[in-house]
Design an enzyme around this catalytic site. Structure first.
Site: not given
Ligand code: ACO
Length: 357
Positions: A140, A283, A313
């Site tokens: 990214c 980003h 993203n």
């Molecule tokens: N729908 C419903 N529930 C979900 C989903 C979904 N799609 N995905 C995860 N959950 C659940 C999980 O299972 C978890 O449940 P639990 O508490 O019972 O275990 C709960 O939601 C919380 O999960 P987390 O992973 O802690 O959620 P978080 O608030 O961290 O959000 C997310 C997840 C959106 C992925 C966030 O961590 C994030 O945005 N991280 C950064 C991602 C990013 O920017 N990546 C860049 C990559 S790009 C590149 O370089 C190619």
């Protein structure tokens, strides 16, 4: 946005600023963003659509990410075809022709194929001269990396106009069985033309870039298969090694930290305060990451350009797509400072300071 004609820019002098025999100062070279463009596939995938694919709900996606919908490329659309369309728009936006371009660099983690480079596809498809063309992979942050490379190559000559493109077909490496990642990503391309110009008063154009990487955190965001370490085999396919894998929480924490540091570094070394920055083009990963950055930098959210609600993203395409829309919507007025800032797999990061001509 109306762009000036750069065809009369003076040739670059390695001696830097000089004076005429009569003592008049000759303007210094600078590198400006002379044109931008983007391409988004027509097919829209909404949060409601995703509830039919994985166990999720619209509210979770919207509140945890800020994303409402994303674009998904058709089978005939590739990173190369999308890059070509974005490039075509950027070249026209710069009032140039394809044959004026001296250099093409593409940033992508989803090239059309491992080789040859997607940049070479763009070069020939647009009918350019046999100019240098290559790809860079910094996830990214890729667009900021190629912007800095192109800036140096144009600033130092002999290149006058460089075409830089971030393009991704992330839908091709998304695991549509993994609800924690498949809700985040979309496809698209963004492009910019960097041109050598000159300034005689206050310096404008691309002023500075800071880049960084921390390979020790490579494991938190990766695609394990497809390279020489895990080539494609029936076993690698069955164990889903050819899809993106991510530890979202770890990426989230580090993303805020490195984007804050990159932004503060670029402010400090250019002797600027946060309140002097007119706009930030970040980003587009997650609205909560951007809100935390806004709070830490004490720059209000209104100054951040946001389009992640529509496109999700798009990795290396995210910043140039936002850059094009920001320019088109008057977010980058003449004389104003903007910062482009991002992070990505690697872990990589970067920030670029621009002053609009
Ligand atoms: N729908 C419903 N529930 C979900 C989903 C979904 N799609 N995905 C995860 N959950 C659940 C999980 O299972 C978890 O449940 P639990 O508490 O019972 O275990 C709960 O939601 C919380 O999960 P987390 O992973 O802690 O959620 P978080 O608030 O961290 O959000 C997310 C997840 C959106 C992925 C966030 O961590 C994030 O945005 N991280 C950064 C991602 C990013 O920017 N990546 C860049 C990559 S790009 C590149 O370089 C190619």
């Amino acid at each position: 946005m109306k762009t000036p004609d750069f065809s009369t820019a003076p040739p670059f002098s390695r001696e830097g600023p000089t004076e005429t025999p009569s003592g008049q100062s000759i303007s210094e070279p600078s590198v400006v963003i002379s044109g931008t463009g983007h391409y988004l596939p027509h097919k829209v995938l909404t949060n409601t659509d995703l509830t039919k694919i994985v166990d999720t709900n619209e509210e979770w996606i919207l509140t945890r990410t800020g994303i409402s919908e994303r674009r998904i490329a058709e089978p005939t659309e590739t990173s190369g075809t999308m890059a070509t369309e974005a490039a075509r728009m950027a070249i026209a936006n710069a009032n140039l022709q394809a044959e004026d371009i001296d250099l093409v660099i593409v940033a992508t983690i989803t090239p059309d194929q491992p080789f040859p480079a997607t940049a070479c596809y763009v070069q020939t498809t647009l009918g350019m001269r046999t100019i240098a063309a290559f790809d860079v992979e910094a996830a990214c942050s890729g667009f900021l990396y190629i912007l800095d490379i192109a800036h140096a190559m144009v600033r130092n000559g002999p290149y006058r106009h460089a075409l830089i493109i971030g393009t991704e077909k992330l839908s091709a490496i998304t695991d549509w069985q993994d609800r924690s990642t498949c809700i985040l990503f979309g496809d698209g391309a963004g492009a910019a033309v960097l041109s050598r110009s000159s300034f005689s008063g206050k310096k404008t154009g691309i002023l500075d870039t800071t880049l960084g990487a921390d390979g020790a955190n490579g494991h938190i965001l990766q695609m394990p298969g497809g390279g020489c370490r895990i080539p494609a085999t029936p076993d690698s396919i069955t164990s889903r090694q050819h899809f993106l894998k991510m530890n979202g929480r770890e990426v989230f924490k580090l993303a805020v930290k490195v984007m804050e540091k990159a932004s503060l570094d670029i402010l400090a070394r250019n002797h600027l305060q946060a309140d002097e920055i007119h706009s930030i083009i970040p980003h587009q990963a997650n609205i909560r990451i951007i809100e935390m950055l806004s709070s830490r930098l004490e720059i209000p959210m209104e100054r951040f350009f946001i389009n992640l609600d529509q496109y999700g993203n798009t990795s290396a395409a995210s910043i140039p797509i936002a850059l094009h829309e920001a320019r088109e919507s008057g977010f980058c007025p003449s004389g104003a400072y903007s910062i482009l800032v991002g992070f990505g797999a690697g872990l990589t990061w970067g920030a670029t300071l621009i002053r609009w001509p």
